[in-house]
Design a protein around this motif. Structure first.
Motif, PDB file in Angstrom:
ATOM      1  N   MET A  10       0.856  -1.164   0.000  1.00  0.00           N
ATOM      2  CA  MET A  10       0.000   0.000   0.000  1.00  0.00           C
ATOM      3  C   MET A  10       0.907   1.233   0.000  1.00  0.00           C
ATOM      4  SD  MET A  10      -3.177  -0.641  -0.309  1.00  0.00           S
ATOM      5  CE  MET A  10      -4.289  -2.062  -0.257  1.00  0.00           C
ATOM      6  N   TYR A  18       3.045  -5.510 -10.115  1.00  0.00           N
ATOM      7  CA  TYR A  18       1.722  -5.786 -10.684  1.00  0.00           C
ATOM      8  C   TYR A  18       1.821  -6.759 -11.853  1.00  0.00           C
ATOM      9  CZ  TYR A  18      -0.454  -2.111  -7.941  1.00  0.00           C
ATOM     10  OH  TYR A  18      -0.938  -1.357  -6.909  1.00  0.00           O
ATOM     11  N   MET A  60      -7.683 -17.390  -7.025  1.00  0.00           N
ATOM     12  CA  MET A  60      -7.489 -16.457  -8.139  1.00  0.00           C
ATOM     13  C   MET A  60      -8.312 -15.188  -7.917  1.00  0.00           C
ATOM     14  SD  MET A  60      -7.849 -17.628 -12.084  1.00  0.00           S
ATOM     15  CE  MET A  60      -7.934 -16.379 -13.379  1.00  0.00           C
ATOM     16  N   THR A  61      -9.537 -15.344  -7.418  1.00  0.00           N
ATOM     17  CA  THR A  61     -10.371 -14.178  -7.122  1.00  0.00           C
ATOM     18  C   THR A  61      -9.721 -13.298  -6.058  1.00  0.00           C
ATOM     19  OG1 THR A  61     -12.347 -15.474  -7.652  1.00  0.00           O
ATOM     20  CG2 THR A  61     -12.680 -13.458  -6.409  1.00  0.00           C
ATOM     21  N   SER A  62      -9.167 -13.927  -5.026  1.00  0.00           N
ATOM     22  CA  SER A  62      -8.492 -13.149  -3.986  1.00  0.00           C
ATOM     23  C   SER A  62      -7.271 -12.424  -4.546  1.00  0.00           C
ATOM     24  CB  SER A  62      -8.063 -14.059  -2.828  1.00  0.00           C
ATOM     25  OG  SER A  62      -9.199 -14.583  -2.186  1.00  0.00           O
ATOM     26  N   LEU A  77      -6.849 -11.401  -7.640  1.00  0.00           N
ATOM     27  CA  LEU A  77      -7.342 -10.276  -8.446  1.00  0.00           C
ATOM     28  C   LEU A  77      -7.783  -9.117  -7.556  1.00  0.00           C
ATOM     29  CD1 LEU A  77      -9.619 -11.657 -11.296  1.00  0.00           C
ATOM     30  CD2 LEU A  77      -7.728 -10.058 -11.540  1.00  0.00           C
ATOM     31  N   GLU A  78      -8.448  -9.456  -6.471  1.00  0.00           N
ATOM     32  CA  GLU A  78      -8.922  -8.450  -5.530  1.00  0.00           C
ATOM     33  C   GLU A  78      -7.749  -7.655  -4.954  1.00  0.00           C
ATOM     34  OE1 GLU A  78     -12.818 -10.014  -3.450  1.00  0.00           O
ATOM     35  OE2 GLU A  78     -11.147  -9.967  -2.054  1.00  0.00           O
ATOM     36  N   SER A  79      -6.672  -8.363  -4.637  1.00  0.00           N
ATOM     37  CA  SER A  79      -5.497  -7.679  -4.099  1.00  0.00           C
ATOM     38  C   SER A  79      -4.901  -6.721  -5.119  1.00  0.00           C
ATOM     39  CB  SER A  79      -4.425  -8.691  -3.685  1.00  0.00           C
ATOM     40  OG  SER A  79      -4.850  -9.419  -2.570  1.00  0.00           O
ATOM     41  N   VAL A  80      -4.831  -7.159  -6.384  1.00  0.00           N
ATOM     42  CA  VAL A  80      -4.326  -6.271  -7.424  1.00  0.00           C
ATOM     43  C   VAL A  80      -5.213  -5.027  -7.516  1.00  0.00           C
ATOM     44  CG1 VAL A  80      -4.014  -6.021  -9.922  1.00  0.00           C
ATOM     45  CG2 VAL A  80      -3.196  -8.074  -8.769  1.00  0.00           C
ATOM     46  N   ALA A  81      -6.533  -5.242  -7.501  1.00  0.00           N
ATOM     47  CA  ALA A  81      -7.463  -4.117  -7.617  1.00  0.00           C
ATOM     48  C   ALA A  81      -7.291  -3.146  -6.449  1.00  0.00           C
ATOM     49  CB  ALA A  81      -8.902  -4.630  -7.680  1.00  0.00           C
ATOM     50  N   LEU A  82      -7.168  -3.681  -5.238  1.00  0.00           N
ATOM     51  CA  LEU A  82      -7.035  -2.804  -4.068  1.00  0.00           C
ATOM     52  C   LEU A  82      -5.723  -2.028  -4.108  1.00  0.00           C
ATOM     53  CD1 LEU A  82      -8.548  -5.163  -1.355  1.00  0.00           C
ATOM     54  CD2 LEU A  82      -9.540  -3.030  -2.196  1.00  0.00           C
ATOM     55  N   LEU A 142      -4.083  -1.130  -6.904  1.00  0.00           N
ATOM     56  CA  LEU A 142      -4.227  -0.095  -7.942  1.00  0.00           C
ATOM     57  C   LEU A 142      -5.112   1.051  -7.463  1.00  0.00           C
ATOM     58  CD1 LEU A 142      -4.696  -2.334 -11.113  1.00  0.00           C
ATOM     59  CD2 LEU A 142      -2.788  -0.774 -10.701  1.00  0.00           C
ATOM     60  N   LEU A 143      -6.176   0.703  -6.737  1.00  0.00           N
ATOM     61  CA  LEU A 143      -7.073   1.746  -6.233  1.00  0.00           C
ATOM     62  C   LEU A 143      -6.333   2.643  -5.243  1.00  0.00           C
ATOM     63  CD1 LEU A 143      -9.983   2.837  -6.138  1.00  0.00           C
ATOM     64  CD2 LEU A 143     -10.413   1.244  -4.265  1.00  0.00           C
ATOM     65  N   ASP A 144      -5.521   2.037  -4.408  1.00  0.00           N
ATOM     66  CA  ASP A 144      -4.723   2.816  -3.460  1.00  0.00           C
ATOM     67  C   ASP A 144      -3.774   3.757  -4.208  1.00  0.00           C
ATOM     68  OD1 ASP A 144      -3.815   3.180  -0.602  1.00  0.00           O
ATOM     69  OD2 ASP A 144      -1.927   2.532  -1.499  1.00  0.00           O
TER      70      ASP A 144
END
Lengths: 137, 137, 137, 137
Positions: B28, B55, B89-91, B93-98, B100-102
């Motif tokens: 983060m 990433y 895999m969903t988790s 992807l979620e980590s990548v998204a969080l 990038l959002l940060d």
């Protein structure tokens, strides 16, 4: 490279969440008379997956999306657009999981339930644990 | 092919959800003095993504997982094992998204907020909409 | 009123997500010899819920949390603290849902599967749809 | 008591997920000239919540749903119907959280960002952590 440049990404990249439109290629279970279950435990036999080609097609598209995301990161695409892609990919994965789970309930779990006993109980516990992982992931 | 056969799957397949162990490669945001923002709007400039290599590494692994899932479906692997892979895999992807959002909040949104006015408002609305999609997907 | 004031909120409010600690009061299904199923369809009979008191206790606490959230909004509590409460409450609801679903699979669905035929198919479709709603909500 | 009995549940119980219809009472942020921010840190002052009455109304309804769920469990209502209620309640909670987060970004985070420095960084980190909890819960 600007946001508006016409660069083409691999097949997986699309700029909206239009996945819903082809969700129908994996249908929730209906009776499937041609299936075979010859394995001793009923679950390693071929054919428990209702429509293998549909799943493979979905997974190839998801793989393409993962490749497309790499291109977007490499090219510094706008973050919000990358996040939109990830949300679409997550929904696509979720649909695959729900379809597979439905197949699993209608084959392995159903057959174990009919057999009864410890095998039925074990299959149901295992399915519950998988459902909990899906709900929480 | 039986469940116990030693067939090797592509790099993406692993039989547990051990992704947490390398979640640290995308940290983060903390202050990042070397970043540059020379675009007129602050968001198409290079460098808004804090650690592009991390990433890309994560996304390549996710791509490998998508490929591995195809092998599992082709080989009629046990459904619960496939579902476990999808949850992992969903988790991921979620980590990548969080992550990038940060990055996005700390660059585009922060800069727009400092500039104030309609641009700040637009960026915040856009971020809220992206967050809502993530929470609901 | 300041963030640090010692005002007491109703029972539901707690400042961390310590719900995990009592998740054990709803256990996933194990064999339960005393259950009765006298209804013609096996699912409206009393007793399909494995431990009604544990569910009621959890739901009363969730109700208290909803009441506590109203106090926090009324008092302009810090937004992040309210969000933390909502995340805890969502997780608590999810646990209740997963426990009930496990009970449902082990009673209604299991009995319908043993009976076989259209009833089994209908119960499995219904369960799949409920699982999909949980995963997507 | 049978599934079809006309027993009335408290206000929170409804048999469909018709919550979407009144989602409009909490609008995502637009400019709000009447708001006041007189606290030293900009976030404990009154008024950061855009429309307190709308949130309180939503939360009272959620509290009623939690109470209604207790009645359903007590009366052994059909499990799938209880799960449908829980999915609706989870979605309603999610909407409240997304509305509050949007308010938070548009007030506390925006003001901290304008002030800049360590305060801005701290507020953004805190917001990212709250978003991650929401996405994962």
């Amino acid at each position: 490279m600007g946001v508006l440049s016409p660069k083409l990404y691999p097949e997986g990249v699309q700029w909206d969440t239009g996945f819903a439109s082809d969700a129908e290629d994996i249908v929730m279970h209906e009776s499937d008379p041609a299936e075979t279950h010859d394995g001793p435990h009923g679950y390693i036999s071929n054919g428990y997956i209702s429509n293998k080609d549909a799943y493979l097609k979905r997974l190839r598209r998801i793989e393409g999306q993962a490749r497309g995301l790499q291109g977007m990161v490499t090219d510094d695409k706008y973050c919000i657009d990358i996040l939109t892609q990830i949300s679409a990919m997550t929904s696509a994965l979720e649909s695959v999981a729900l379809g597979l789970l439905d197949d699993h309930l209608n084959h392995c779990v159903l057959h174990a339930a009919m057999a009864g006993g410890a095998e039925a109980e074990a299959k149901l516990q295992e399915a519950s644990a998988a459902i909990a992982r899906l709900v929480r992931s």
